[in-house]
Design a protein around this motif. Structure first.
Motif, short mmCIF file in Angstrom:
data_model
loop_
_atom_site.label_atom_id
_atom_site.label_comp_id
_atom_site.label_asym_id
_atom_site.label_seq_id
_atom_site.Cartn_x
_atom_site.Cartn_y
_atom_site.Cartn_z
N SER A 45 67.82 54.35 -45.68
CA SER A 45 67.65 54.13 -44.15
C SER A 45 67.38 55.44 -43.57
O SER A 45 66.74 55.39 -42.36
CB SER A 45 68.91 53.56 -43.53
N LEU A 46 67.73 56.43 -44.07
CA LEU A 46 67.49 57.88 -43.59
C LEU A 46 66.02 58.35 -43.96
O LEU A 46 65.59 59.20 -43.07
CB LEU A 46 68.51 58.77 -44.06
N LYS A 47 65.23 57.76 -44.94
CA LYS A 47 64.13 58.12 -45.34
C LYS A 47 63.02 57.80 -44.30
O LYS A 47 63.01 56.73 -43.45
CB LYS A 47 63.58 57.73 -46.73
N GLN A 48 62.09 58.80 -44.16
CA GLN A 48 60.78 58.44 -43.31
C GLN A 48 60.11 57.08 -44.22
O GLN A 48 59.78 57.32 -44.98
CB GLN A 48 59.93 59.24 -43.23
N PRO A 49 59.82 56.10 -43.26
CA PRO A 49 59.21 55.15 -43.79
C PRO A 49 57.81 55.55 -44.41
O PRO A 49 57.15 56.40 -43.93
CB PRO A 49 58.57 54.16 -42.81
N ASP A 50 57.56 55.26 -45.86
CA ASP A 50 56.27 55.63 -46.58
C ASP A 50 55.33 54.48 -46.56
O ASP A 50 54.10 54.74 -46.58
CB ASP A 50 56.59 55.58 -48.01
N VAL A 51 55.44 53.22 -46.12
CA VAL A 51 54.72 52.37 -45.64
C VAL A 51 53.91 52.52 -44.50
O VAL A 51 54.66 52.33 -43.44
CB VAL A 51 55.29 50.87 -46.12
N MET A 52 52.37 52.50 -44.68
CA MET A 52 51.82 52.60 -43.33
C MET A 52 51.54 51.41 -42.99
O MET A 52 51.63 50.06 -43.54
CB MET A 52 50.48 53.40 -43.60
N GLN A 53 51.23 51.18 -41.47
CA GLN A 53 51.04 49.87 -40.96
C GLN A 53 49.78 49.32 -41.34
O GLN A 53 49.57 48.15 -41.43
CB GLN A 53 51.10 49.97 -39.46
N SER A 54 48.61 50.08 -41.65
CA SER A 54 47.41 49.46 -41.99
C SER A 54 46.76 50.43 -43.33
O SER A 54 47.43 51.55 -43.71
CB SER A 54 46.52 49.85 -41.04
N ALA A 55 46.02 49.75 -44.15
CA ALA A 55 45.31 50.45 -45.20
C ALA A 55 44.69 51.56 -44.88
O ALA A 55 44.55 52.62 -45.46
CB ALA A 55 44.21 49.48 -45.97
N SER A 56 43.87 51.60 -43.57
CA SER A 56 43.15 52.66 -43.44
C SER A 56 44.13 53.95 -42.96
O SER A 56 43.93 55.18 -43.53
CB SER A 56 42.27 52.60 -41.97
N ASP A 57 45.18 53.65 -42.52
CA ASP A 57 46.22 54.82 -42.22
C ASP A 57 46.59 55.32 -43.45
O ASP A 57 47.04 56.60 -43.76
CB ASP A 57 47.26 54.20 -41.55
N LEU A 58 46.87 54.32 -44.64
CA LEU A 58 47.45 54.74 -45.56
C LEU A 58 46.66 55.54 -46.49
O LEU A 58 46.76 56.57 -47.28
CB LEU A 58 47.68 53.37 -46.62
N MET A 59 45.05 55.22 -46.46
CA MET A 59 44.16 55.96 -47.19
C MET A 59 44.08 57.39 -46.71
O MET A 59 43.64 58.37 -47.46
CB MET A 59 42.87 55.23 -47.25
N ALA A 60 44.13 57.37 -45.27
CA ALA A 60 44.17 58.80 -44.67
C ALA A 60 45.17 59.69 -44.94
O ALA A 60 44.94 60.92 -45.14
CB ALA A 60 44.08 58.72 -43.22
N ALA A 61 46.31 58.83 -45.12
CA ALA A 61 47.76 59.76 -45.34
C ALA A 61 47.82 59.96 -46.89
O ALA A 61 48.46 61.34 -47.18
CB ALA A 61 48.94 58.94 -44.95
N LEU A 62 47.30 59.33 -48.02
CA LEU A 62 47.78 59.65 -49.16
C LEU A 62 47.30 60.87 -49.75
O LEU A 62 48.27 61.56 -50.33
CB LEU A 62 47.11 58.63 -50.05
N PRO A 63 46.10 61.58 -49.45
CA PRO A 63 45.93 62.75 -50.18
C PRO A 63 46.97 64.04 -49.46
O PRO A 63 47.00 65.28 -50.07
CB PRO A 63 44.32 62.87 -49.35
N ASN A 64 47.43 63.71 -48.41
CA ASN A 64 48.56 64.65 -47.99
C ASN A 64 50.05 64.32 -48.17
O ASN A 64 50.80 65.05 -47.64
CB ASN A 64 48.43 64.90 -46.27
N MET A 65 50.19 63.21 -48.76
CA MET A 65 51.59 62.81 -49.25
C MET A 65 52.22 63.94 -50.27
O MET A 65 51.31 64.59 -51.06
CB MET A 65 51.70 61.63 -49.61
N SER A 66 53.34 63.84 -50.47
CA SER A 66 54.27 64.58 -51.74
C SER A 66 54.62 63.45 -52.49
O SER A 66 54.65 62.23 -52.48
CB SER A 66 55.36 65.12 -51.11
#
Length: 413
Positions: A45-66
């Motif tokens: 519950s303390l973790k920042q949510p990893d799931v984006m609300q949209s596929a486009s947001d996810l695709m943009a975020a993935l290269p910068n994730m850990s």
């Protein structure tokens, strides 16, 4: 009489103590389980949510994730996105290969096949339709993609329900974009249950009654306590990416063939690769992965080519034993129903599996000649399909090797 009374009381006392001990043990076990479950849920519950609300947001975020844990050093979807984001001219890519580690060994550029990417990896067993997500990532990254070669190994069969590991929950928005393919063809076995379950899941689903510990069991292994096991690094810093070209090919070159002294011994029934095959047929009619691929290709104007790479003859015997025919029959059905080619190289009479020197182990053709023959056989199969509309082209090794002698000469002996 006194002795009897004493013994009777002693026995009664012993039973009472044992009963109290059993009750206390049960209480401690339940208490420990509850404490661990509460701890896991609180941490999540303390973790920042990893799931984006949209596929486009996810695709943009993935290269910068850990990444951490099992994602380190394994070619998952996040590594593919990071890798393909570095490709200098995405518009030039017209063909792609997806699959397991059996497809990661392909080197299209070495054998004269330009404008191709290899997006295979280890995600197929981490999330339902992981192989299709590999292809969807390639479609999103390369706008002129026209053809996708889809590995259709027996090992890829999965039950008709959602299966997802914790670190792959972040891909759910991408998975959900495939839902319309299922609703347009309700006769695809298993897909409805997959998307119903996917639609009800969130990354921090810590309010349900099902134990969260089960989803995080890998984190409680002894290996997770070792120094560095919990380290997290940016995906772009993963040393794995340094071993790959921007088109997904492994850098360097495989040895030409495997010498006899270096060949793996014949496998037995207790080999892990034989064990993985045992329960596959019991999950039939499976999750409809290859029907979904055909519908995905039709939806986006992409030609889908199914292919089954050969395995060594000893492993093939176990595939036959545990239901290979049912798998192949279903692929033939898909090929005929959707009119897409199926290049089946996993047949003894074609001359691949009996030559163990082509293989690096029981089911990987990670030799230069082996990888080259696999790649050129797929090319020959597509040519046969385009020229004669042969849905199941038979590509034997001997004629192929003769026709491709010059291209195979790049494999240094």
């Amino acid at each position: 009489m006194t002795s009897y009374t004493f013994n009777s009381n002693s026995l009664r006392l012993t039973r009472s103590r044992l009963l109290k001990l059993y009750v206390l043990t049960a209480v401690l076990v339940v208490f420990g389980f509850v404490c661990l479950e509460v701890t896991v849920r609180y941490r999540e519950s303390l973790k920042q949510p990893d799931v984006m609300q949209s596929a486009s947001d996810l695709m943009a975020a993935l290269p910068n994730m850990s990444i951490s844990g099992r994602e380190l050093g394994n070619q998952m979807l996040i590594q593919n996105v990071a890798l393909f984001s570095q490709y200098p001219d995405p518009a030039e890519i017209t063909s792609a290969y997806v699959g397991t580690s059996r497809s990661k060994i392909l080197h299209p550029s070495q054998f004269g096949i330009p404008h191709a990417v290899v997006g295979a990896g280890n995600t197929y067993n981490e999330i339902t339709y992981g192989l299709l997500l590999q292809a969807e990532i390639q479609r999103l990254k390369f706008p002129n993609l026209k053809r996708v070669y889809v590995e259709s190994s027996f090992l890829l069969r999965r039950p008709g329900r959602l299966m997802v590991e914790t670190d792959h929950l972040k891909y759910l928005p991408l998975l959900k974009t495939l839902t319309p393919l299922c609703s347009k063809a309700s006769d695809v076995p298993g897909c409805q249950d997959v998307f119903v379950q996917a639609g009800s899941m969130t990354n921090s689903s810590t309010t349900g009654w099902k134990p969260e510990m089960r989803r995080h069991r890998s984190e409680f292994r002894f290996s997770s306590l070792l120094p560095g096991a919990q380290n997290s690094i940016p995906v772009k810093s993963d040393p794995l990416l340094g071993q790959l070209e921007a088109n997904g090919e492994t850098k360097g070159q495989f040895r030409a063939l495997t010498e006899k002294a270096e060949m793996r011994p014949e496998i037995s029934n207790d080999n892990i690769k034989a064990q993985r095959l045992r329960d596959i047929t019991s999950d039939a009619p499976w999750d409809g992965l290859f029907d979904m691929f055909a519908l995905w290709g039709r939806e986006h104007g992409i030609q889908v080519v199914l292919f089954q790479p050969p395995v060594r003859s000893d492993l093939y015997a176990y595939q036959v034993k545990y239901g290979l025919k049912q798998h192949v029959d279903d692929l033939l059905r898909v090929s005929d129903k959707y009119q897409i080619p199926f290049v089946d190289l996993n047949r003894p009479e074609l001359g691949y599996m009996s030559d163990w020197s082509l293989f690096s182990d029981e089911d990987h053709m990670a030799t230069c000649v082996g990888s080259g023959l696999l790649l050129l056989a797929l090319e020959a199969g597509v040519n046969r399909f385009e020229q004669k509309h042969d849905l199941t082209p038979v590509i034997e090794r001997s004629p192929l090797e003769g026709d491709s002698m010059l291209r195979l000469s790049s494999c240094k002996k």
